[in-house]
Structures are given as structure tokens and as C-alpha cells.
Scaffold this motif. Structure first.
Motif, PDB file in Angstrom:
ATOM      1  N   LEU A   2      25.538   3.598  34.335  1.00  0.00           N
ATOM      2  CA  LEU A   2      26.183   1.988  35.490  1.00  0.00           C
ATOM      3  C   LEU A   2      24.519   2.050  35.621  1.00  0.00           C
ATOM      4  CD1 LEU A   2      27.559   0.633  36.533  1.00  0.00           C
ATOM      5  CD2 LEU A   2      28.376   1.996  37.956  1.00  0.00           C
ATOM      6  N   GLN A   5      22.470   0.345  33.761  1.00  0.00           N
ATOM      7  CA  GLN A   5      22.488  -1.307  33.266  1.00  0.00           C
ATOM      8  C   GLN A   5      21.886  -1.799  34.500  1.00  0.00           C
ATOM      9  OE1 GLN A   5      24.521  -2.483  30.953  1.00  0.00           O
ATOM     10  NE2 GLN A   5      23.449  -4.840  31.840  1.00  0.00           N
ATOM     11  N   ALA A   6      22.161  -1.010  35.927  1.00  0.00           N
ATOM     12  CA  ALA A   6      22.596  -1.538  37.134  1.00  0.00           C
ATOM     13  C   ALA A   6      20.162  -2.088  37.138  1.00  0.00           C
ATOM     14  CB  ALA A   6      22.405  -1.531  38.531  1.00  0.00           C
ATOM     15  N   ASN A   9      20.200  -4.717  35.262  1.00  0.00           N
ATOM     16  CA  ASN A   9      20.628  -6.407  35.630  1.00  0.00           C
ATOM     17  C   ASN A   9      19.213  -6.437  37.319  1.00  0.00           C
ATOM     18  OD1 ASN A   9      22.151  -6.441  34.562  1.00  0.00           O
ATOM     19  ND2 ASN A   9      23.507  -5.574  36.131  1.00  0.00           N
ATOM     20  N   MET A  13      17.277  -9.610  36.846  1.00  0.00           N
ATOM     21  CA  MET A  13      17.127  -9.943  38.572  1.00  0.00           C
ATOM     22  C   MET A  13      15.925 -10.884  39.380  1.00  0.00           C
ATOM     23  SD  MET A  13      20.095 -11.901  38.851  1.00  0.00           S
ATOM     24  CE  MET A  13      19.853 -13.054  40.564  1.00  0.00           C
ATOM     25  N   MET A 130      23.250  -5.935  23.500  1.00  0.00           N
ATOM     26  CA  MET A 130      23.837  -4.652  23.166  1.00  0.00           C
ATOM     27  C   MET A 130      22.421  -3.682  22.784  1.00  0.00           C
ATOM     28  SD  MET A 130      26.067  -4.996  25.436  1.00  0.00           S
ATOM     29  CE  MET A 130      27.413  -4.173  25.796  1.00  0.00           C
ATOM     30  N   GLY A 133      24.244   0.736  25.312  1.00  0.00           N
ATOM     31  CA  GLY A 133      25.746  -0.157  25.635  1.00  0.00           C
ATOM     32  C   GLY A 133      25.637   0.076  26.722  1.00  0.00           C
ATOM     33  N   SER A 135      23.856  -4.057  28.549  1.00  0.00           N
ATOM     34  CA  SER A 135      23.574  -5.193  27.698  1.00  0.00           C
ATOM     35  C   SER A 135      22.414  -6.032  29.082  1.00  0.00           C
ATOM     36  CB  SER A 135      24.925  -6.098  28.060  1.00  0.00           C
ATOM     37  OG  SER A 135      24.392  -7.199  29.420  1.00  0.00           O
ATOM     38  N   ASP A 137      20.378  -9.637  29.362  1.00  0.00           N
ATOM     39  CA  ASP A 137      21.014 -11.411  29.080  1.00  0.00           C
ATOM     40  C   ASP A 137      19.845 -11.969  28.615  1.00  0.00           C
ATOM     41  OD1 ASP A 137      21.556 -13.135  30.717  1.00  0.00           O
ATOM     42  OD2 ASP A 137      22.937 -12.987  31.919  1.00  0.00           O
ATOM     43  N   GLU A 251      20.494  -4.971  42.909  1.00  0.00           N
ATOM     44  CA  GLU A 251      21.503  -4.612  41.886  1.00  0.00           C
ATOM     45  C   GLU A 251      21.656  -2.668  42.308  1.00  0.00           C
ATOM     46  OE1 GLU A 251      23.366  -6.911  40.527  1.00  0.00           O
ATOM     47  OE2 GLU A 251      22.038  -8.067  41.281  1.00  0.00           O
ATOM     48  N   LEU A 252      20.531  -2.306  41.912  1.00  0.00           N
ATOM     49  CA  LEU A 252      21.275  -0.865  42.385  1.00  0.00           C
ATOM     50  C   LEU A 252      22.100  -0.026  43.672  1.00  0.00           C
ATOM     51  CD1 LEU A 252      17.680   1.622  41.041  1.00  0.00           C
ATOM     52  CD2 LEU A 252      20.165   1.190  40.016  1.00  0.00           C
ATOM     53  N   ALA A 254      24.183  -2.241  44.640  1.00  0.00           N
ATOM     54  CA  ALA A 254      25.042  -2.680  44.683  1.00  0.00           C
ATOM     55  C   ALA A 254      25.979  -1.668  43.955  1.00  0.00           C
ATOM     56  CB  ALA A 254      25.711  -4.401  44.314  1.00  0.00           C
ATOM     57  N   VAL A 255      25.407  -0.888  43.436  1.00  0.00           N
ATOM     58  CA  VAL A 255      25.803  -0.031  42.269  1.00  0.00           C
ATOM     59  C   VAL A 255      26.399   1.355  43.560  1.00  0.00           C
ATOM     60  CG1 VAL A 255      26.983   1.661  41.016  1.00  0.00           C
ATOM     61  CG2 VAL A 255      25.976  -0.704  40.592  1.00  0.00           C
ATOM     62  N   GLY A 259      28.248  -3.737  46.743  1.00  0.00           N
ATOM     63  CA  GLY A 259      28.210  -5.445  46.895  1.00  0.00           C
ATOM     64  C   GLY A 259      27.414  -5.654  47.358  1.00  0.00           C
TER      65      GLY A 259
ATOM     66  N   THR B 217      33.187  -4.897  47.012  1.00  0.00           N
ATOM     67  CA  THR B 217      32.632  -5.799  47.586  1.00  0.00           C
ATOM     68  C   THR B 217      31.269  -6.817  46.979  1.00  0.00           C
ATOM     69  OG1 THR B 217      32.443  -5.001  49.761  1.00  0.00           O
ATOM     70  CG2 THR B 217      34.618  -5.863  49.429  1.00  0.00           C
ATOM     71  N   TYR B 218      31.522  -8.130  47.246  1.00  0.00           N
ATOM     72  CA  TYR B 218      29.185  -8.702  47.408  1.00  0.00           C
ATOM     73  C   TYR B 218      29.779  -9.678  47.969  1.00  0.00           C
ATOM     74  CZ  TYR B 218      31.788 -11.931  44.664  1.00  0.00           C
ATOM     75  OH  TYR B 218      33.174 -13.262  43.751  1.00  0.00           O
ATOM     76  N   SER B 227      25.912  -6.346  38.595  1.00  0.00           N
ATOM     77  CA  SER B 227      26.107  -4.944  39.053  1.00  0.00           C
ATOM     78  C   SER B 227      27.238  -4.531  38.828  1.00  0.00           C
ATOM     79  CB  SER B 227      24.530  -4.541  39.729  1.00  0.00           C
ATOM     80  OG  SER B 227      23.752  -4.886  39.475  1.00  0.00           O
ATOM     81  N   GLU B 228      28.448  -5.761  40.135  1.00  0.00           N
ATOM     82  CA  GLU B 228      29.102  -5.667  40.273  1.00  0.00           C
ATOM     83  C   GLU B 228      30.542  -5.427  38.907  1.00  0.00           C
ATOM     84  OE1 GLU B 228      27.604  -7.462  41.727  1.00  0.00           O
ATOM     85  OE2 GLU B 228      27.549  -7.285  43.886  1.00  0.00           O
ATOM     86  N   HIS B 231      29.700  -2.202  37.686  1.00  0.00           N
ATOM     87  CA  HIS B 231      30.238  -1.390  38.400  1.00  0.00           C
ATOM     88  C   HIS B 231      31.776  -1.157  37.474  1.00  0.00           C
ATOM     89  CE1 HIS B 231      30.497   0.884  41.938  1.00  0.00           C
ATOM     90  NE2 HIS B 231      31.054   1.663  41.137  1.00  0.00           N
TER      91      HIS B 231
END
Lengths: 288, 413
Positions: A2, A5-6, A9, A13, A130, A133, A135, A137, A251-252, A254-255, A259, B217-218, B227-228, B231
Motif C-alpha cells: 500500500l 502504491q501511495a 501515486n 501527482m 500493473m 501489484g 498500478s 497511471d 499521497e503518503l 493520505a494513507v 485523507g 476522508t479526503y 491514494s484513498e 487504501h
């Protein structure tokens, strides 16, 4: 997984954010104009891409050349007829004028296209790679690439062309530049036009993954400001670095945290930078 | 013929005489014969983040005003015609309140609007201060009718009623394959938060089978929800309960697709974004998502007829905005008809005695309880199918069979 992935992302971004911030950085750095209409100029780019795509099927990455020309022209006119007349006024005047300009642009777009949201349905809009595992964009990678290209073009232009040197001269010392025979007003028009054109490029790029609507301008303006200040005003590599930093932190965060803390983190970072390194991450001492 | 010079004094005298004569004799007769005009004021967001929804409501109001006028206006008042005055709230509470004051100063008979609960609350306060009858077409917050306002009535269901219907609907359509693990993703904003604050305890009270494994939440101005979504994906839920505005609703399903994140269903809990036409146009991305929302009654022939006219005229789908705003004008016209006057207190009393059966929104007849809430207000669980929002619950209003679990992204072509 996760977190990886973050992180991915965040990097993607970050590239997007950097693209948004480049034009603002130039305008702020050279003209000392706090351009609150920056996001709205981006939105014009988004609408242009949308219409060129839906009417003629032209991909946003191709139509951005058209966007560049149109926004260059628009930017030139704005500086020539709206901002140059207040060139000697205090800096806060430009804030009021560009704020008004932003509101005008937003409402003209609202009248022209209504409050609807539009999406540019390119073939790669939903493509992602992918990899282990995670993804990745595709549209965001393309935007990231665009931001590196723009920054490189910018740097070489300012470094090695006569016009670029004139812009830098005007930015360093307007009075001296005028005495050296540089037509400062014209230089300002060109600099603002380039900044606007860059905003147009950013708009074209993000139109492939952020829905186009007249109200999105404020979003882009805010984000771009944070990045420009963090990266260092007028520093294009700084804008790239600032964009990446904000992207990853958001993004990190958020996880890891929540968020809804995203913007708290980026603005928190902004305050920390302002306190301890007011010239920005890559800005030079005395540039703040 | 010799022209005689007309002196200034003679000229003024004759003009004065003609004007006075006309004023006494001719013109007032014409004015007396013309039907009176009754002004209805509306406050809606025409700019800002929810401008599209506001515009769709205003169209509903306009259409209803036209229909009332075409049918002969307010007959008990000599066929008085309705005229709509619209003010933009700019999606801001204080602007909405100022807009309401401005309308009241223009001698309106009744107010309507204002879509966003915060703005509606502000407008209610103004309406109550000026003792101006106010028929809320759209706004959900429970708190609005809890203030003891005497002149405020609401056609839209309140949040508790909406969410209760929604939970019942979700449990109904997933009965064969109950949701066990669910993740909540919502925008950090007043209505979304209020919705989930009701949703959590109410699910428990109603014996819902799901466990909420995470609440994500965002912020309102998010440029990305990647990332939401990552998650949520990592938690492997059966379903998502979401509340989004339009931009983030589109970004949410795009990200789910790109990250190949499949769930049995995405359920909007009173999510305005999922009810919006721009979202519905997203094809395979938006199809099959659910949403709890008030709607127009697609089974009722009158509502269908109004809907067809609305769509032909405004080139936009007739949905909860159009229908509830349309009904607001019907309620006001009905009350004016019974009151026979624009006197504020008489109109308020007439509104209080409303029982309107012919209407376009889902639910029973419109009647107001002592707080001003619509007893008959209803809602449906909607599912997007082929770009169209279909009612799949409750069965008496249903227009399509539910598809659950929803097809995986890879199966959607």
C-alpha cells in the motif's frame, strides 16, 4: 504494498503539480506579479483540449500546441492592457487585478459552457500499467514527462537566448535593464505570455484525468502557490522538486494519517519552509 | 393656414389636462382589468461548485410557474399570474441570506430554494425574521426544521428519513449476498459528514450485516483521490459506501478502474455527485453504482409528462432537482389558491394545511408536520443502468431490476 502504491501515486501527482506550478513560478519570479488567475488560465487550456478533442478528435497532447499559441496571445494581451498600466503600483494591486481577472474568466466560461463537468475520453484515459501489484497511471506519466520537457525548454530559453537574458535582466533590475535599452514593458508581456502558455499546457495535460469544469481554477492556483513557494520563486527545478515533495507528502499522508489531512500537511510544510528557508528549497539566499 | 405660436404656458396646460384626464379616466381601468402578478423569490446556487444542480432546480421552478400560469394562474385571486425572481447564492451562506433580503424587499409573496443546507439555514433565518413564507424545495439537514421557524416548510426529505430508506434499500437489494466488510470513503464536508453520522448508528439499530472496516476522508479541494482508493483496495471490502461531489465522484471511479479495484457494489449515501448527469455520462465507469436519493416518481404519469417536457426544453435529465423544485411551485400555488391572498400569515396557514397529491417527486402526498417537514417525503435506492438512473427500491416505485453484485471492471468491455 500500500505504501509503495501511495509513493508511486505521490510521485505521479508530484509531476502533475510541477506542471501546474511552472508557469506561475515564471510570472512570480520575473514580474513579481501574484497571479491569482493562474488556475483559471489552466482551466481555459482544459476547455480548449476538451473541445478540440470532442469536435475534431485531436488528442490533448497534440492540441496543446494550439493551446500554447492561444494562451500565449491571451497572456500577452492581459499583460499589455491590464497589468502593464499598473507596473509601478504596489505589488498588492496585481493581486486584486488578477483575482478579478480570475473571476471574470470563470464566469465567462460558466456562461459559455454552463456548470457541467466534461471529461476527455482519450483511449489511454483509463490506461494503467500493473507492475508488481502497483498500478501506474499512464496519463499522469505523460504529464510528468511534459513537465520535465517544459522545465528543460524554460531553462535553456532563459539561459541561452537573447530574449531569455533580457527577461532575466528585467527581473533582476528593471531600472538597469531599461537603461541598457531593453524594452521592459514588452519583455514583461512576453514573460507573462510564456507563463500563461505554460498554464495552458498544464491544463491540456490534466484534462485527461481531472474533469474539466469552470470552478476548478482556485484548486490549481492554491496548489501551484504552495509548490512555487516551497520550491523557490522563479526556480524551475525548484518547482519540479516542490511539486514532487508535495505530491509524495500528500499521497503518503493520505494513507498514513488521513485523507482529509492532505492539505494540512502541504500547508504545514509551506509554513515550515517559510520559517526556516524562506527562499524556498532551491532558491538562492536573498531571493525571498 | 397660419400656425399660431403656442406659448410654453398653454402647452404645459394642455399636456397637464390630457395627462390628468387619462389618469382619472382611461388608464386605471386598464390596470384594474389586468390580472395581478404574484412574485415568487428563489435563492439557488448558480455559480460555484454546485452551480449545475442549482440551475436544474431553477429550470424546475420556471417550468412549474409556466404551467400554473398556462392553467389560468391563481383563480381565487382573479387569475393572478406567478412571476419568478431568481437570485444567485454563489454557494455561500451569507450571500444567500443577502439574496433573500433583496428578494423580500422586492415584495415577493413567498420564498423558495436554496439547495445547500448551510445556505438554506441562513435563508430560513431571514425568512423567519421578516415573517416570509418559505417553501424549501431542496435541502437535507435535519437541523433546519429543528429551529422552531414558523414560516419555513420543506418538501425534501430530511437526512434521517433519507438514510433510513437507503439502509433498508441496501439491505433489500443485497439480501442474497449480504455485505460483510465495507469501507466508507467520503468528502470532508458538512453534509457528507452529517450523513455518515446518521448512517453509522442507524445501520446498527436496523441490524445491518456490514462491518465498517475503515473510514477514509479526503478534502473538498482534492485534485486526486488515488491514494484513498489504494487504501480502500488494500482492505479488500465487499462494498464501498461513499459520499462525493461530482468531480471527485468521477475521479473515484476512474481510479478504481485504473487500480483494478473490484467490489460487489459502490453505494452513494445521499451523494450529490453520483446523482448528477455529468457523472451519469461516464459510461462503463459510472454504470451500476447505487445512490440513495430523493427522485421524481417515474411510475406516475403526471411526473413522466412533466419530465418529458423538462427534458425537451432544457436538454437535461429530469431528476430530484427538477422535480422537487417543480413541486415547490405547485405547493405555493396551491396554498395561494386556498388563501386567496398574499397576506403572509394567511399564506403560512394555508401552507400548513397543504395536502398535495398531484406532484412529481417520489413518496406520498405532500403534507407538513408541526415542524414544517413533509410527511410524505420519500426516497429511492437508485442504480445507474446504461447511463440512466433507475429506481430499484422500494418496489412500488421501482423501474428496473437490480444488478448485484455488479460486473467486474474487466467484464465491462
Amino acid at each position: 504494498m500500500l505504501y509503495l502504491q501511495a509513493l508511486v501515486n505521490g510521485i505521479l501527482m508530484g509531476g502533475v503539480y510541477a506542471t501546474m506550478a511552472l508557469g506561475l513560478s515564471l510570472i512570480f519570479g520575473v514580474l513579481r506579479i501574484i497571479n491569482l488567475a493562474h488556475g483559471n488560465l489552466m482551466v481555459i487550456g482544459m476547455y480548449l483540449s476538451y473541445w478540440l478533442f470532442s469536435l475534431f478528435g485531436i488528442d490533448p497532447y497534440l492540441s496543446l500546441f494550439g493551446t500554447v499559441c492561444l494562451l500565449f496571445f491571451l497572456g500577452f494581451l492581459i499583460q499589455r492592457y491590464v497589468l502593464n498600466p499598473i507596473i509601478d503600483a504596489p505589488e498588492e494591486m496585481s493581486v486584486l487585478i488578477t483575482l478579478g481577472l480570475g473571476i471574470i474568466i470563470q464566469n465567462v466560461l460558466l456562461m459559455a459552457f454552463g456548470p457541467d463537468y466534461y471529461t476527455v475520453d482519450t483511449s489511454y484515459k483509463l490506461s494503467s500499467i500493473m507492475f508488481m501489484g502497483v498500478s501506474i497511471d499512464v496519463a499522469k506519466i505523460l504529464t510528468f514527462g511534459a513537465s520535465i520537457v517544459i522545465a528543460a525548454v524554460f531553462l535553456s530559453f532563459l539561459q541561452w537566448t537573447e530574449l531569455g537574458r533580457a527577461i532575466r535582466a528585467a527581473s533582476n533590475n528593471r531600472g538597469a535593464a531599461t537603461l541598457m535599452g531593453i524594452n521592459v514593458k514588452k519583455i514583461y508581456c512576453i514573460a507573462f505570455a510564456i507563463g500563461a502558455a505554460t498554464a495552458g499546457v498544464a491544463g491540456s495535460c490534466v484534462s485527461t484525468f481531472i474533469p474539466t469544469s469552470q470552478g476548478a481554477g482556485i484548486l490549481f492556483t492554491m496548489t501551484s502557490f504552495v509548490i512555487v513557494i516551497i520550491g523557490g520563486v522563479g526556480n524551475y527545478v525548484g518547482a519540479l522538486a516542490g511539486g514532487l515533495l508535495i505530491g509524495i507528502v500528500e499521497e503518503l499522508g493520505a494513507v498514513l494519517i488521513s485523507g482529509s489531512m492532505k492539505q494540512v500537511l502541504s500547508f504545514g510544510l509551506l509554513i515550515v519552509i517559510l520559517l526556516f528557508r524562506p527562499q524556498g528549497l532551491l532558491g538562492r539566499e536573498g531571493e525571498e | 393656414m397660419k400656425w399660431q405660436k403656442v406659448s410654453r404656458r398653454t402647452f404645459l396646460k394642455s399636456v397637464g389636462a390630457v395627462t390628468a384626464g387619462a389618469a382619472m379616466g382611461g388608464f386605471p381601468a386598464i390596470i384594474r382589468g389586468a390580472p395581478k402578478e404574484i412574485l415568487i423569490g428563489a435563492v439557488h446556487p448558480l455559480t460555484g461548485l454546485v452551480a449545475e444542480a442549482g440551475q436544474m432546480s431553477v429550470w424546475g421552478l420556471e417550468l412549474a410557474v409556466d404551467h400554473v400560469n398556462k392553467a389560468g394562474g391563481i383563480k381565487s385571486m382573479g387569475g393572478a399570474r406567478l412571476r419568478l425572481l431568481v437570485e444567485d447564492s454563489e454557494s455561500k451562506n451569507e450571500v444567500g441570506a443577502m439574496a433573500a433580503e433583496k428578494l423580500i424587499r422586492r415584495q415577493i409573496a413567498c420564498l423558495t430554494g436554496a439547495f445547500q443546507s448551510g445556505v438554506t439555514m441562513a435563508v430560513s433565518k431571514v425568512a423567519d425574521r421578516y415573517q416570509m413564507p418559505y417553501v424549501i424545495d431542496i435541502s437535507v439537514a435535519d437541523a433546519i426544521t429543528k429551529q422552531g421557524f414558523q414560516y419555513t416548510f420543506r418538501i425534501f426529505p430530511n437526512l434521517s428519513k433519507l438514510i433510513g430508506t437507503g439502509i433498508k434499500g441496501i439491505m433489500g437489494v443485497t439480501a442474497d449476498r449480504p455485505i460483510k466488510r465495507a469501507v466508507v470513503i467520503h468528502i470532508s464536508e458538512f453534509t457528507a459528514k452529517a450523513s455518515f453520522n446518521i448512517f453509522y448508528p442507524m445501520s446498527e439499530k436496523m441490524g445491518a450485516p456490514w462491518e465498517i472496516v475503515k473510514k477514509i476522508t479526503y478534502p473538498e479541494l482534492a485534485v486526486s483521490v488515488a491514494s484513498e482508493v489504494s487504501h480502500a483496495k488494500a482492505l479488500k471490502p465487499d462494498a464501498l459506501f461513499v459520499n462525493c461531489r461530482m468531480r471527485d465522484a468521477i475521479m473515484l471511479v476512474q481510479e478504481m478502474y485504473k487500480q483494478r479495484f473490484d467490489v460487489d457494489g459502490v453505494f452513494g449515501i445521499v451523494a450529490s455527485g453520483l446523482a448528477d448527469p455529468s457523472y451519469h455520462k461516464q459510461g462503463k465507469l459510472s454504470d451500476y453504482s447505487f445512490n440513495v436519493t430523493p427522485w421524481h416518481d417515474e411510475v406516475n404519469p403526471f411526473a413522466r409528462e412533466v419530465g418529458r417536457e423538462y427534458e425537451a426544453r432544457f436538454k437535461k435529465p429530469f431528476n430530484m432537482n427538477g422535480s422537487h423544485s417543480y413541486d415547490a411551485i405547485l405547493v405555493i400555488a396551491d396554498a395561494l389558491e386556498r388563501a386567496g391572498t398574499t397576506d403572509k400569515d394567511a399564506l403560512r396557514d394555508a401552507l400548513r394545511a397543504t395536502k398535495l397529491v398531484k406532484k412529481t417527486s417520489i413518496g406520498g402526498p405532500i403534507e407538513f408536520d408541526e415542524k414544517g417537514d413533509n410527511i410524505g417525503a420519500g426516497a429511492g435506492l437508485m442504480q445507474l443502468q446504461g447511463g440512466k438512473s433507475r429506481i430499484v427500491y422500494p418496489s412500488e416505485f421501482a423501474t428496473a431490476r437490480v444488478v448485484y453484485p455488479v460486473p467486474k471492471w474487466s467484464e465491462r468491455g
